[in-house]
Design a protein around this motif. Structure first.
Motif, short mmCIF file in Angstrom:
data_model
loop_
_atom_site.label_atom_id
_atom_site.label_comp_id
_atom_site.label_asym_id
_atom_site.label_seq_id
_atom_site.Cartn_x
_atom_site.Cartn_y
_atom_site.Cartn_z
N UNK A 108 -8.94 0.37 -11.52
CA UNK A 108 -8.09 -0.48 -10.69
C UNK A 108 -6.29 0.12 -10.55
N UNK A 109 -6.24 1.35 -11.04
CA UNK A 109 -4.72 1.70 -10.93
C UNK A 109 -4.61 2.66 -9.87
N UNK A 110 -5.39 2.46 -8.74
CA UNK A 110 -5.06 3.22 -7.41
C UNK A 110 -5.01 2.21 -6.58
N UNK A 111 -3.56 2.35 -5.98
CA UNK A 111 -2.98 1.29 -5.06
C UNK A 111 -3.70 1.85 -3.67
N UNK A 112 -4.02 0.67 -2.95
CA UNK A 112 -4.26 0.87 -1.47
C UNK A 112 -3.05 0.94 -0.58
N UNK A 113 -3.01 1.29 0.53
CA UNK A 113 -1.78 1.24 1.59
C UNK A 113 -2.57 1.19 2.82
N UNK A 114 -1.78 1.44 4.07
CA UNK A 114 -2.39 1.07 5.18
C UNK A 114 -3.13 2.32 5.93
N UNK A 115 -3.10 3.53 4.97
CA UNK A 115 -3.94 4.65 5.28
C UNK A 115 -5.35 4.75 4.61
N UNK A 116 -5.33 3.88 3.79
CA UNK A 116 -6.67 3.75 3.04
C UNK A 116 -7.60 2.70 3.85
#
Length: 151
Positions: free
Chosen positions: A117-125
């Motif tokens: 759970x420690x991998x944040x998502x952004x607009x490019x994911x």
């Protein structure tokens, strides 16, 4: 004590004939890299964790696959993480490694229940396959000469 002779066995001929037809051709993807053999210029925590995850779960066919859809002028690289012939997540970036990092983080969002759970998502994911941005429709044609413009 000599070698065993091969006869003209019909099974051998059938298997040889099918071997030529079963070869895969390259599809719409230009390049792909096996996860276990890929050497990034800049290794991120998410990419390293994905390598360990695929090794521990024996996903030997896991690969990063380049896509031609979804590219933008700012982010010309789009990659997906593919396991078992299924694309899990997509990512876009200004470099190949940045796009692969985004695709790995998108894939980890699917397995968040397993402690990743420690991998944040952004607009490019991207969680869905990227689509090509359609160009704007062309402007209407000018009126024929000789007619007054309508207001």
């Amino acid at each position: 004590m000599g070698r065993k002779k091969r006869g003209n066995n019909p099974q051998n001929q059938v298997s040889a004939d099918n071997g030529g037809a079963a070869k895969k051709t390259k599809s719409d993807t230009a390049e792909s890299f096996l996860v276990k053999k890929y050497r990034a210029d800049k290794i991120t925590v998410a990419m390293e964790a994905f390598v360990k995850y695929t090794k521990s779960h024996r996903m030997l066919d896991a690969q990063y696959v380049r896509w031609t859809r979804g590219v933008t002028p700012e982010k010309p690289h789009v990659f997906s993480t593919r396991v078992g012939g299924t694309d899990l997540g997509w990512g876009r970036g200004s470099t190949r490694d940045a796009a692969i990092d985004c695709s790995v983080r998108a894939a980890f969002s699917l397995v968040g229940a397993h402690g990743y759970r420690n991998f944040p998502l952004d607009d490019d994911c991207l969680m869905e396959a990227p689509e090509d941005n359609l160009p704007a429709p062309p402007p209407p044609p000018p009126p024929p000469p000789g007619l007054p413009p309508s207001f």
